[in-house]
Structures are given as C-alpha cells and as structure tokens.
Design a protein around this motif. Structure first.
Motif, PDB file in Angstrom:
ATOM      1  N   LEU A  73       0.813  -1.219   0.000  1.00  0.00           N
ATOM      2  CA  LEU A  73       0.000   0.000   0.000  1.00  0.00           C
ATOM      3  C   LEU A  73       0.843   1.265   0.000  1.00  0.00           C
ATOM      4  N   THR A  74       1.988   1.184   0.673  1.00  0.00           N
ATOM      5  CA  THR A  74       2.849   2.362   0.789  1.00  0.00           C
ATOM      6  C   THR A  74       4.302   1.955   0.582  1.00  0.00           C
ATOM      7  N   THR A  75       5.080   2.900   0.094  1.00  0.00           N
ATOM      8  CA  THR A  75       6.515   2.704  -0.042  1.00  0.00           C
ATOM      9  C   THR A  75       7.195   3.967   0.462  1.00  0.00           C
ATOM     10  N   ILE A  76       8.099   3.808   1.396  1.00  0.00           N
ATOM     11  CA  ILE A  76       8.861   4.944   1.920  1.00  0.00           C
ATOM     12  C   ILE A  76      10.327   4.719   1.584  1.00  0.00           C
ATOM     13  N   ASP A  77      10.898   5.637   0.834  1.00  0.00           N
ATOM     14  CA  ASP A  77      12.318   5.594   0.496  1.00  0.00           C
ATOM     15  C   ASP A  77      13.050   6.359   1.606  1.00  0.00           C
ATOM     16  N   VAL A  78      13.553   5.636   2.576  1.00  0.00           N
ATOM     17  CA  VAL A  78      14.182   6.253   3.749  1.00  0.00           C
ATOM     18  C   VAL A  78      15.431   7.034   3.345  1.00  0.00           C
ATOM     19  N   LYS A  79      16.238   6.467   2.475  1.00  0.00           N
ATOM     20  CA  LYS A  79      17.460   7.154   2.024  1.00  0.00           C
ATOM     21  C   LYS A  79      17.121   8.524   1.442  1.00  0.00           C
ATOM     22  N   ASP A  80      16.158   8.563   0.528  1.00  0.00           N
ATOM     23  CA  ASP A  80      15.759   9.805  -0.121  1.00  0.00           C
ATOM     24  C   ASP A  80      15.128  10.785   0.876  1.00  0.00           C
ATOM     25  N   THR A  81      14.287  10.276   1.744  1.00  0.00           N
ATOM     26  CA  THR A  81      13.617  11.135   2.733  1.00  0.00           C
ATOM     27  C   THR A  81      14.618  11.784   3.675  1.00  0.00           C
ATOM     28  N   LEU A  82      15.577  11.008   4.177  1.00  0.00           N
ATOM     29  CA  LEU A  82      16.575  11.573   5.085  1.00  0.00           C
ATOM     30  C   LEU A  82      17.441  12.609   4.379  1.00  0.00           C
ATOM     31  N   LYS A  83      17.751  12.352   3.116  1.00  0.00           N
ATOM     32  CA  LYS A  83      18.550  13.310   2.343  1.00  0.00           C
ATOM     33  C   LYS A  83      17.778  14.623   2.163  1.00  0.00           C
TER      34      LYS A  83
END
Length: 132
Positions: A32-42
């Motif tokens: 249902l959801t995808t969170i790109d942690v690398k991109d979000t933290l950047k």
C-alpha cells in the motif's frame, strides 16, 4: 521474542525490492505504501544513508478480520517490510512479526489473525531466501 522475520539475499537493491513485492503478492499481500528512507533523510535533514525502503504490506482479508476483532488495530497496520542494502549485492529483507507486535493486545481472535499473517509473511521471506 524476536520481532522480525528476515533473510539476506544476494542481488542488487532494486531487484530485491521488486522480488520482495512479488513474494508478498504471491502470498496475498499488496504493498500500500513505499517509503524511500534514504531519499527522505537526504531531503529532510541532508543525511546520507544506505538504500533502505519500507514497504507497507497488507492482506485485505486478514486486515478486515483484524479490524473486526479489534477496532483500534489500524494503528498497527499495514505490516512493515524493510529492504536495506548492507553492502553492494547483499540486501536484507525483514518483515515485522505480527504476533510479537500484537502481543500487548489481549484478544484471542486477534491472535489467530496475527498467526495467519505471520505465516504468510514467513512464506514470502522463505521464497526470497530460496531465490538467493
């Protein structure tokens, strides 16, 4: 008690994300959801981080059963599955163990659903392990 079901696979990161999504689907889960942690933290704090994705996986029938058994259980849905690269070509895929995460909720009906969800997630992780 361990709170994850995991394996490490030998494949590129994006391939592992695709493989995890396919394995989940084969066992009745959609993402249902995808969170790109690398991109979000950047973007948010300028931090560098390894490739790390959080997939919000849900089996609609089991989610419906869980919500009927416990109306506030939505705070624990969907089931999170992480895909993280530890080294090039070495990717860990880990799913939350719903039995462990719902242990604090004292509802036998919910425990049965959590057990079924756990088995589906275990099978998906086992499929990934077999591919590696």
């Amino acid at each position: 008690m361990a709170y994850t079901i995991s394996t490490t696979v030998s494949m590129p990161f994006e391939e592992a994300v695709t493989a995890a999504t396919e394995a989940l689907k084969a066992h009745g889960f959609g993402v249902l959801t995808t969170i790109d942690v690398k991109d979000t933290l950047k973007q948010k704090i300028g931090a560098e981080f390894r490739p790390y994705r959080i997939l919000g996986a849900c089996n609609p029938q089991m989610a419906h059963q869980a919500l009927q058994a416990e109306d506030k259980i939505g705070v624990m849905l969907p089931c999170n599955v992480i895909v993280q690269e530890h080294a090039p070509g070495r990717v860990e895929i880990a799913a939350v163990d719903p039995v462990a995460s719902m242990q604090a909720v004292e509802n036998p009906s919910l425990g049965e659903v959590a057990g079924s969800v756990r088995e589906g997630l275990r099978q998906a992780i086992a499929d990934l392990e077999a591919r590696s």
